[in-house]
Every structure is written in structure tokens, then in C-alpha cells.
Design a protein around this motif. Structure first.
Motif, PDB file in Angstrom:
ATOM      1  N   THR A   4       0.829  -1.202   0.000  1.00  0.00           N
ATOM      2  CA  THR A   4       0.000   0.000   0.000  1.00  0.00           C
ATOM      3  C   THR A   4       0.863   1.250   0.000  1.00  0.00           C
ATOM      4  O   THR A   4       1.848   1.335   0.721  1.00  0.00           O
ATOM      5  CB  THR A   4      -0.916   0.022   1.245  1.00  0.00           C
ATOM      6  OG1 THR A   4      -1.694  -1.164   1.267  1.00  0.00           O
ATOM      7  CG2 THR A   4      -1.852   1.213   1.220  1.00  0.00           C
ATOM      8  N   ALA A   5       0.452   2.206  -0.821  1.00  0.00           N
ATOM      9  CA  ALA A   5       1.090   3.515  -0.844  1.00  0.00           C
ATOM     10  C   ALA A   5       0.101   4.519  -0.259  1.00  0.00           C
ATOM     11  O   ALA A   5      -1.063   4.559  -0.676  1.00  0.00           O
ATOM     12  CB  ALA A   5       1.452   3.900  -2.273  1.00  0.00           C
ATOM     13  N   SER A   7      -0.978   8.377   0.395  1.00  0.00           N
ATOM     14  CA  SER A   7      -0.799   9.727  -0.144  1.00  0.00           C
ATOM     15  C   SER A   7      -1.608  10.727   0.658  1.00  0.00           C
ATOM     16  O   SER A   7      -2.705  10.423   1.129  1.00  0.00           O
ATOM     17  CB  SER A   7      -1.297   9.808  -1.595  1.00  0.00           C
ATOM     18  OG  SER A   7      -0.587   8.956  -2.442  1.00  0.00           O
ATOM     19  N   THR A  64      -1.406   3.848 -10.753  1.00  0.00           N
ATOM     20  CA  THR A  64      -1.434   2.727  -9.811  1.00  0.00           C
ATOM     21  C   THR A  64      -2.337   1.665 -10.416  1.00  0.00           C
ATOM     22  O   THR A  64      -3.209   1.973 -11.226  1.00  0.00           O
ATOM     23  CB  THR A  64      -1.906   3.163  -8.404  1.00  0.00           C
ATOM     24  OG1 THR A  64      -1.754   2.090  -7.480  1.00  0.00           O
ATOM     25  CG2 THR A  64      -3.338   3.647  -8.411  1.00  0.00           C
ATOM     26  N   TYR A  89       0.543  -0.242  -4.141  1.00  0.00           N
ATOM     27  CA  TYR A  89       1.929  -0.180  -4.608  1.00  0.00           C
ATOM     28  C   TYR A  89       2.491   1.204  -4.900  1.00  0.00           C
ATOM     29  O   TYR A  89       3.641   1.467  -4.591  1.00  0.00           O
ATOM     30  CB  TYR A  89       2.134  -1.067  -5.842  1.00  0.00           C
ATOM     31  CG  TYR A  89       1.628  -2.468  -5.662  1.00  0.00           C
ATOM     32  CD1 TYR A  89       2.240  -3.330  -4.754  1.00  0.00           C
ATOM     33  CD2 TYR A  89       0.528  -2.916  -6.372  1.00  0.00           C
ATOM     34  CE1 TYR A  89       1.758  -4.617  -4.569  1.00  0.00           C
ATOM     35  CE2 TYR A  89       0.054  -4.209  -6.189  1.00  0.00           C
ATOM     36  CZ  TYR A  89       0.676  -5.057  -5.287  1.00  0.00           C
ATOM     37  OH  TYR A  89       0.190  -6.324  -5.101  1.00  0.00           O
ATOM     38  N   SER A  90       1.742   2.082  -5.539  1.00  0.00           N
ATOM     39  CA  SER A  90       2.270   3.392  -5.930  1.00  0.00           C
ATOM     40  C   SER A  90       1.176   4.448  -5.829  1.00  0.00           C
ATOM     41  O   SER A  90      -0.003   4.126  -5.784  1.00  0.00           O
ATOM     42  CB  SER A  90       2.817   3.341  -7.360  1.00  0.00           C
ATOM     43  OG  SER A  90       1.812   2.933  -8.259  1.00  0.00           O
ATOM     44  N   GLY A  91       1.600   5.693  -5.810  1.00  0.00           N
ATOM     45  CA  GLY A  91       0.634   6.788  -5.733  1.00  0.00           C
ATOM     46  C   GLY A  91      -0.015   7.048  -7.083  1.00  0.00           C
ATOM     47  O   GLY A  91       0.575   6.790  -8.127  1.00  0.00           O
ATOM     48  N   CYS A 112       3.592  11.057  -1.056  1.00  0.00           N
ATOM     49  CA  CYS A 112       3.215   9.643  -1.059  1.00  0.00           C
ATOM     50  C   CYS A 112       4.388   8.799  -0.576  1.00  0.00           C
ATOM     51  O   CYS A 112       5.545   9.114  -0.843  1.00  0.00           O
ATOM     52  CB  CYS A 112       2.835   9.228  -2.483  1.00  0.00           C
ATOM     53  SG  CYS A 112       2.324   7.510  -2.645  1.00  0.00           S
ATOM     54  N   THR A 113       4.089   7.707   0.121  1.00  0.00           N
ATOM     55  CA  THR A 113       5.111   6.743   0.507  1.00  0.00           C
ATOM     56  C   THR A 113       4.493   5.367   0.688  1.00  0.00           C
ATOM     57  O   THR A 113       3.317   5.262   1.035  1.00  0.00           O
ATOM     58  CB  THR A 113       5.850   7.160   1.791  1.00  0.00           C
ATOM     59  OG1 THR A 113       6.918   6.241   2.009  1.00  0.00           O
ATOM     60  CG2 THR A 113       4.920   7.148   2.996  1.00  0.00           C
ATOM     61  N   ASP A 114       5.294   4.355   0.443  1.00  0.00           N
ATOM     62  CA  ASP A 114       4.861   2.996   0.748  1.00  0.00           C
ATOM     63  C   ASP A 114       5.400   2.567   2.108  1.00  0.00           C
ATOM     64  O   ASP A 114       5.200   1.450   2.535  1.00  0.00           O
ATOM     65  CB  ASP A 114       5.283   2.014  -0.348  1.00  0.00           C
ATOM     66  CG  ASP A 114       6.766   1.739  -0.366  1.00  0.00           C
ATOM     67  OD1 ASP A 114       7.531   2.448   0.329  1.00  0.00           O
ATOM     68  OD2 ASP A 114       7.178   0.806  -1.078  1.00  0.00           O
ATOM     69  N   GLU A 134      11.155  11.583  -6.349  1.00  0.00           N
ATOM     70  CA  GLU A 134      10.952  10.291  -5.696  1.00  0.00           C
ATOM     71  C   GLU A 134      12.284   9.839  -5.116  1.00  0.00           C
ATOM     72  O   GLU A 134      13.301   9.876  -5.802  1.00  0.00           O
ATOM     73  CB  GLU A 134      10.429   9.259  -6.686  1.00  0.00           C
ATOM     74  CG  GLU A 134      10.050   7.953  -6.016  1.00  0.00           C
ATOM     75  CD  GLU A 134       9.362   6.982  -6.952  1.00  0.00           C
ATOM     76  OE1 GLU A 134       9.761   5.807  -6.952  1.00  0.00           O
ATOM     77  OE2 GLU A 134       8.430   7.401  -7.661  1.00  0.00           O
TER      78      GLU A 134
END
Length: 172
Positions: A4-5, A7, A64, A89-91, A112-114, A134
Motif C-alpha cells: 500500500t502507498a 498519499s 497505480t 503499490y504506488s501513488g 506519497c510513501t509505501d 521520488e
């Protein structure tokens, strides 16, 4: 890799009608849970059916590969809407770029971060990423895997106003 990412996205505009239009555009037609206030499918429709999911098509449309896991409107101010959005996974940076292109005068800021492998931030103006970066996240020293973002990654109304002025959308 984290699944999960998370944001934090800020929609900033000096025109309240634009923020109203954005709020309505991202609102889920039928909330998948009582806490979901933002839907990627509502924001940028793909027409995908969950029973016949196409991860590549979703990735191209949203940035995503799956719909939001969770979302909430956390701040509603006259010039600003702030949402918390969890995605796979990603924003959803492509969604933020698309919304900023569709709504002249809208500035979109995201962080955003995972939680372990990446952290990103930047602004979107007129469909373009401005200052997008990033990096590998800085984790806290005590091993609790809490990500600490640099202070300059926080939303700045001054920066947003400067970007609006540069884009011809408002006085600086």
C-alpha cells in the motif's frame, strides 16, 4: 515491497467553483466503505469492471494498478481540499496530473510513501508535474518504520500561489 502507498493530496484553487467541481468529480458514485471520500474511478474513469480487471490499463490511467484501498477527506477549507488516499503499490500521480489539466487554476500537491521503499512529492499544474521527486524514504532511528518527510515536502500555499501566477491563473 509494501502493498500500500499512502498519499496526502492537496487540491488548491482560488476559485471555490473549481474546488466544488473537483470534490464532485472525485466523489464515489457508491462508496465502497463509509470512509471512502475519493474514488480514482470517479476522478478518471477507466470503465474497468472489478471482475475483469486490467492492471496495465489502470496503471496507465491512474499511475497505480488497483482502485483505492481507503480514502478520506481530512480538510475542507475555502481554498483547499486535503484527502488521505491509500492505493496499491504506488501513488496515483497520473490522476493528480489529469485533474490539474481538466480544471484550470487548480494546483495539486501530493506526498506519497509505501513506508519502506519509496517516498515522493510534487505539484501538478495544468497536467504537468512541477518539482516532482521520488526518493528512498528516511525511516526513523527507533526502527518503527515511520517515514519522516523533509519539511520542504509539506504543502505550501505560497508555492501554490507562485505556481498559479506562473501559469497565468492568479496574481502572485
Amino acid at each position: 515491497m509494501a502493498n500500500t502507498a499512502d498519499s496526502i493530496v492537496t487540491f488548491f484553487c482560488l476559485d471555490p467553483a473549481v474546488l466544488t467541481a473537483v470534490r464532485e468529480q472525485v466523489r464515489p458514485a457508491v462508496p465502497s466503505s463509509p470512509t471512502n471520500d475519493l474514488s480514482l474511478e470517479a476522478a478518471v474513469p477507466t470503465g474497468l469492471d472489478l471482475d475483469a480487471w486490467d492492471r496495465d490499463r489502470a496503471l496507465a490511467a491512474w499511475g497505480t494498478s488497483l482502485p483505492e484501498v481507503d480514502s478520506a477527506l481530512v480538510q475542507d477549507l475555502p481554498e483547499r481540499l486535503v484527502y488521505r488516499v491509500a492505493t496499491a503499490y504506488s501513488g496515483p500521480e497520473t490522476v493528480w496530473a489529469t485533474l490539474s489539466r481538466q480544471h484550470p487554476g487548480l494546483i495539486v500537491h501530493s506526498v506519497c510513501t509505501d513506508g519502506s521503499e519509496f517516498a515522493s512529492h510534487g505539484y501538478h499544474v495544468g497536467g504537468r508535474a512541477i518539482g516532482y521527486e521520488e526518493v528512498e524514504p528516511e525511516l526513523s532511528e527507533d526502527g518503527d518504520e515511520e517515514v519522516h518527510h523533509p519539511q520542504e515536502w509539506l504543502f505550501s500555499e505560497q508555492v501554490a500561489r507562485e505556481l498559479l501566477a506562473q501559469a497565468g491563473g492568479a496574481p502572485g
